[in-house]
Design a protein around this motif. Structure first.
Motif, PDB file in Angstrom:
ATOM      1  N   ASP A 213       0.819  -1.108  -0.044  1.00 18.69           N
ATOM      2  CA  ASP A 213      -0.051  -0.025  -0.107  1.00 18.69           C
ATOM      3  C   ASP A 213       0.753   1.323   0.128  1.00 18.69           C
ATOM      4  OD1 ASP A 213      -2.312  -1.511   0.034  1.00 18.69           O
ATOM      5  OD2 ASP A 213      -2.411  -1.505   2.218  1.00 18.69           O
ATOM      6  N   GLN A 214       2.044   1.202   0.765  1.00 23.17           N
ATOM      7  CA  GLN A 214       2.823   2.419   0.678  1.00 23.17           C
ATOM      8  C   GLN A 214       3.413   2.589  -0.977  1.00 23.17           C
ATOM      9  OE1 GLN A 214       5.866   1.229   3.549  1.00 23.17           O
ATOM     10  NE2 GLN A 214       4.419   1.877   5.450  1.00 23.17           N
ATOM     11  N   ILE A 215       3.886   1.613  -1.283  1.00 24.96           N
ATOM     12  CA  ILE A 215       4.249   1.768  -2.776  1.00 24.96           C
ATOM     13  C   ILE A 215       3.305   2.320  -3.727  1.00 24.96           C
ATOM     14  CG2 ILE A 215       5.098   0.356  -4.680  1.00 24.96           C
ATOM     15  CD1 ILE A 215       6.363  -1.612  -2.789  1.00 24.96           C
ATOM     16  N   GLN A 216       2.167   2.025  -3.612  1.00 20.21           N
ATOM     17  CA  GLN A 216       0.999   2.350  -4.411  1.00 20.21           C
ATOM     18  C   GLN A 216       0.610   3.919  -4.014  1.00 20.21           C
ATOM     19  OE1 GLN A 216       0.352   0.305  -6.786  1.00 20.21           O
ATOM     20  NE2 GLN A 216       1.260  -1.200  -5.831  1.00 20.21           N
ATOM     21  N   ALA A 217       0.849   4.239  -2.664  1.00 23.46           N
ATOM     22  CA  ALA A 217       0.470   5.644  -2.325  1.00 23.46           C
ATOM     23  C   ALA A 217       1.881   6.515  -3.014  1.00 23.46           C
ATOM     24  CB  ALA A 217       0.571   5.602  -0.822  1.00 23.46           C
ATOM     25  N   GLN A 218       2.851   6.007  -2.897  1.00 26.75           N
ATOM     26  CA  GLN A 218       4.072   6.711  -3.487  1.00 26.75           C
ATOM     27  C   GLN A 218       3.700   6.739  -5.268  1.00 26.75           C
ATOM     28  OE1 GLN A 218       7.465   4.118  -2.453  1.00 26.75           O
ATOM     29  NE2 GLN A 218       7.329   4.690  -0.322  1.00 26.75           N
ATOM     30  N   LYS A 219       3.345   5.715  -5.736  1.00 26.16           N
ATOM     31  CA  LYS A 219       3.208   5.905  -7.196  1.00 26.16           C
ATOM     32  C   LYS A 219       1.845   7.105  -7.554  1.00 26.16           C
ATOM     33  CE  LYS A 219       4.026   1.045  -8.708  1.00 26.16           C
ATOM     34  NZ  LYS A 219       3.742  -0.231  -9.197  1.00 26.16           N
ATOM     35  N   LEU A 220       0.897   7.231  -6.844  1.00 26.33           N
ATOM     36  CA  LEU A 220      -0.069   7.981  -6.850  1.00 26.33           C
ATOM     37  C   LEU A 220       0.614   9.553  -6.520  1.00 26.33           C
ATOM     38  CD1 LEU A 220      -3.332   6.752  -5.381  1.00 26.33           C
ATOM     39  CD2 LEU A 220      -2.791   7.028  -7.694  1.00 26.33           C
ATOM     40  N   THR A 221       1.368   9.701  -5.485  1.00 24.50           N
ATOM     41  CA  THR A 221       1.989  10.914  -5.174  1.00 24.50           C
ATOM     42  C   THR A 221       2.867  11.203  -6.505  1.00 24.50           C
ATOM     43  OG1 THR A 221       1.838  10.510  -2.947  1.00 24.50           O
ATOM     44  CG2 THR A 221       3.508  12.138  -3.626  1.00 24.50           C
ATOM     45  N   SER A 222       3.697  10.251  -6.945  1.00 27.01           N
ATOM     46  CA  SER A 222       4.584  10.505  -8.023  1.00 27.01           C
ATOM     47  C   SER A 222       3.793  11.052  -9.195  1.00 27.01           C
ATOM     48  CB  SER A 222       5.369   9.273  -8.426  1.00 27.01           C
ATOM     49  OG  SER A 222       6.209   9.444  -9.541  1.00 27.01           O
ATOM     50  N   LEU A 223       2.604  10.411  -9.609  1.00 28.91           N
ATOM     51  CA  LEU A 223       1.991  10.754 -11.004  1.00 28.91           C
ATOM     52  C   LEU A 223       1.407  12.176 -10.698  1.00 28.91           C
ATOM     53  CD1 LEU A 223       0.754   9.936 -13.575  1.00 28.91           C
ATOM     54  CD2 LEU A 223      -1.019   8.830 -12.521  1.00 28.91           C
ATOM     55  N   TRP A 224       0.731  12.437  -9.483  1.00 30.49           N
ATOM     56  CA  TRP A 224      -0.050  13.992  -9.164  1.00 30.49           C
ATOM     57  C   TRP A 224       1.457  14.934  -9.353  1.00 30.49           C
ATOM     58  CZ3 TRP A 224      -4.649  16.179  -7.970  1.00 30.49           C
ATOM     59  CH2 TRP A 224      -5.692  15.266  -7.847  1.00 30.49           C
ATOM     60  N   PHE A 225       2.454  14.600  -8.863  1.00 26.27           N
ATOM     61  CA  PHE A 225       3.639  15.945  -8.888  1.00 26.27           C
ATOM     62  C   PHE A 225       4.502  15.788 -10.210  1.00 26.27           C
ATOM     63  CE2 PHE A 225       3.092  16.062  -4.514  1.00 26.27           C
ATOM     64  CZ  PHE A 225       3.248  17.445  -4.205  1.00 26.27           C
TER      65      PHE A 225
ATOM     66  N   SER B   8      -3.078  19.427 -26.399  1.00 26.39           N
ATOM     67  CA  SER B   8      -3.978  20.606 -25.539  1.00 26.39           C
ATOM     68  C   SER B   8      -4.633  19.929 -24.533  1.00 26.39           C
ATOM     69  CB  SER B   8      -5.032  20.864 -26.830  1.00 26.39           C
ATOM     70  OG  SER B   8      -5.646  21.735 -26.396  1.00 26.39           O
ATOM     71  N   LYS B   9      -4.889  18.751 -24.461  1.00 25.24           N
ATOM     72  CA  LYS B   9      -5.607  18.274 -23.421  1.00 25.24           C
ATOM     73  C   LYS B   9      -4.904  18.167 -22.121  1.00 25.24           C
ATOM     74  CE  LYS B   9      -7.662  13.933 -21.498  1.00 25.24           C
ATOM     75  NZ  LYS B   9      -8.089  12.584 -21.795  1.00 25.24           N
ATOM     76  N   ALA B  10      -3.420  17.593 -22.458  1.00 27.33           N
ATOM     77  CA  ALA B  10      -2.379  17.341 -21.413  1.00 27.33           C
ATOM     78  C   ALA B  10      -2.133  18.773 -20.928  1.00 27.33           C
ATOM     79  CB  ALA B  10      -1.318  16.699 -21.967  1.00 27.33           C
ATOM     80  N   ASP B  11      -2.025  19.811 -21.583  1.00 28.07           N
ATOM     81  CA  ASP B  11      -1.856  20.998 -20.967  1.00 28.07           C
ATOM     82  C   ASP B  11      -2.884  21.479 -20.058  1.00 28.07           C
ATOM     83  OD1 ASP B  11       0.605  21.136 -22.262  1.00 28.07           O
ATOM     84  OD2 ASP B  11      -0.048  22.641 -24.035  1.00 28.07           O
ATOM     85  N   GLY B  12      -4.073  21.504 -20.454  1.00 29.33           N
ATOM     86  CA  GLY B  12      -5.427  21.753 -19.699  1.00 29.33           C
ATOM     87  C   GLY B  12      -5.452  20.930 -18.404  1.00 29.33           C
ATOM     88  N   PHE B  13      -5.084  19.685 -18.352  1.00 32.26           N
ATOM     89  CA  PHE B  13      -5.182  18.778 -17.570  1.00 32.26           C
ATOM     90  C   PHE B  13      -4.294  19.124 -16.428  1.00 32.26           C
ATOM     91  CE2 PHE B  13      -4.253  14.499 -15.156  1.00 32.26           C
ATOM     92  CZ  PHE B  13      -5.655  14.454 -14.862  1.00 32.26           C
ATOM     93  N   ALA B  14      -2.699  19.416 -16.968  1.00 32.17           N
ATOM     94  CA  ALA B  14      -1.599  19.683 -16.116  1.00 32.17           C
ATOM     95  C   ALA B  14      -1.875  21.052 -15.431  1.00 32.17           C
ATOM     96  CB  ALA B  14      -0.267  19.706 -16.893  1.00 32.17           C
ATOM     97  N   LYS B  15      -2.616  21.997 -16.046  1.00 34.29           N
ATOM     98  CA  LYS B  15      -2.732  23.365 -15.249  1.00 34.29           C
ATOM     99  C   LYS B  15      -3.735  22.871 -13.954  1.00 34.29           C
ATOM    100  CE  LYS B  15      -4.532  27.883 -16.268  1.00 34.29           C
ATOM    101  NZ  LYS B  15      -5.087  28.798 -17.268  1.00 34.29           N
ATOM    102  N   VAL B  16      -4.663  22.170 -14.358  1.00 34.41           N
ATOM    103  CA  VAL B  16      -5.725  22.078 -13.234  1.00 34.41           C
ATOM    104  C   VAL B  16      -4.920  21.478 -12.013  1.00 34.41           C
ATOM    105  CG1 VAL B  16      -7.841  21.155 -12.571  1.00 34.41           C
ATOM    106  CG2 VAL B  16      -7.591  22.096 -14.686  1.00 34.41           C
ATOM    107  N   VAL B  17      -4.175  20.329 -12.372  1.00 32.67           N
ATOM    108  CA  VAL B  17      -3.395  19.510 -11.390  1.00 32.67           C
ATOM    109  C   VAL B  17      -2.529  20.458 -10.281  1.00 32.67           C
ATOM    110  CG1 VAL B  17      -1.822  17.831 -10.759  1.00 32.67           C
ATOM    111  CG2 VAL B  17      -3.566  17.392 -12.505  1.00 32.67           C
ATOM    112  N   TYR B  18      -1.870  21.332 -11.079  1.00 30.44           N
ATOM    113  CA  TYR B  18      -0.646  22.432 -10.616  1.00 30.44           C
ATOM    114  C   TYR B  18      -1.746  23.245  -9.498  1.00 30.44           C
ATOM    115  CZ  TYR B  18       2.352  25.915 -10.048  1.00 30.44           C
ATOM    116  OH  TYR B  18       3.251  27.092  -9.329  1.00 30.44           O
TER     117      TYR B  18
END
Length: 234
Positions: free
Chosen positions: A42-54, A88-98
């Motif tokens: 579970d810790q590994i999966q949490a790290q993977k999610l954190t990595s993806l968000w960042f 275009s989609k990736a740029d918009g998605f990344a802006k919201v994540v940030y």
């Protein structure tokens, strides 16, 4: 129940991967962030999610020149393969994540990167915490991201919602595999994530009967999902 299994399994929601002490899961989605079973898993999966968000944070920061979010340098990032067609989609998605991560960093300046993502996925944002954007705006943005799109209000019932975490071209947009599992794999429409009230909180005042079906929709007399319809903006 996943194919090939003959007994019930426990699937932790993504928030529980962070918040609980080793919730077990026996579901394996080809190593795409949901295969767990031990506290270390579970810790590994949490790290993977954190990595993806960042990783999305870093993508936007690099392309826009936006300032680095404190704690960003503590995370081992995941490579994001972005094609020209999806830029275009990736740029918009990344802006919201940030924007979401930056606002939650304002609210929780001392949180570790994993604690920050835990609070976002669980939408833990006490009213006394200060953010640049309103709680209502952040709610809509987080709901969009957990559907895998920059703005779900502009893509109602779009096929791009809940991207498959096992497919390389869509996995990077899946910031919470449990949402995909609840909505797509199980075919359920209510509470795929903590603030997903659009179809779960239907306000059936005066109702006289409650039907509960475990494992599928087969036992329900009405199997059509509730459609709340267009809602006014925040």
């Amino acid at each position: 129940m996943p194919a090939g299994l003959t007994q019930s399994v426990k699937i932790p929601g993504a928030y529980n991967l962070f918040a609980l002490n080793g919730p077990a899961s026996t579901y394996d989605s080809s190593e795409k962030m949901l295969a767990t079973g031990t506290q270390m898993g579970d810790q590994i999966q949490a790290q993977k999610l954190t990595s993806l968000w960042f990783s999305w944070v870093a993508y936007y920061q690099k392309s826009s020149g936006a300032p680095q979010i404190p704690g960003q340098d503590q995370v081992q990032l995941s490579p994001l393969s972005i094609t020209r067609a999806e830029k275009s989609k990736a740029d918009g998605f990344a802006k919201v994540v940030y924007n979401v991560v930056a606002n939650f960093r304002q609210a929780f300046p001392k949180a570790t990167p994993e604690q920050l993502i835990e609070n976002i996925v669980g939408f833990y944002l006490p009213t006394d915490r200060k953010t640049t954007q309103t709680r209502a705006q952040l709610t809509e943005q987080v709901k969009s991201l957990l559907r895998g799109v920059p703005d779900y209000t502009k893509t109602p019932d779009d096929k791009s919602w809940y991207p498959d975490p096992s497919q390389d071209d869509s996995a990077k947009y899946n910031l919470d595999p449990f949402v995909w599992f609840a909505h797509i794999k199980l075919g359920m429409t209510g509470y795929g994530f903590s603030i997903d009230d659009d179809t779960a909180d239907v306000g059936v005042n005066g109702a006289e009967n409650l039907y509960v079906s475990i494992g599928s929709l087969a036992g329900l007399p009405n199997q059509d999902p509730y459609d709340r319809g267009p809602q006014p903006g925040p």
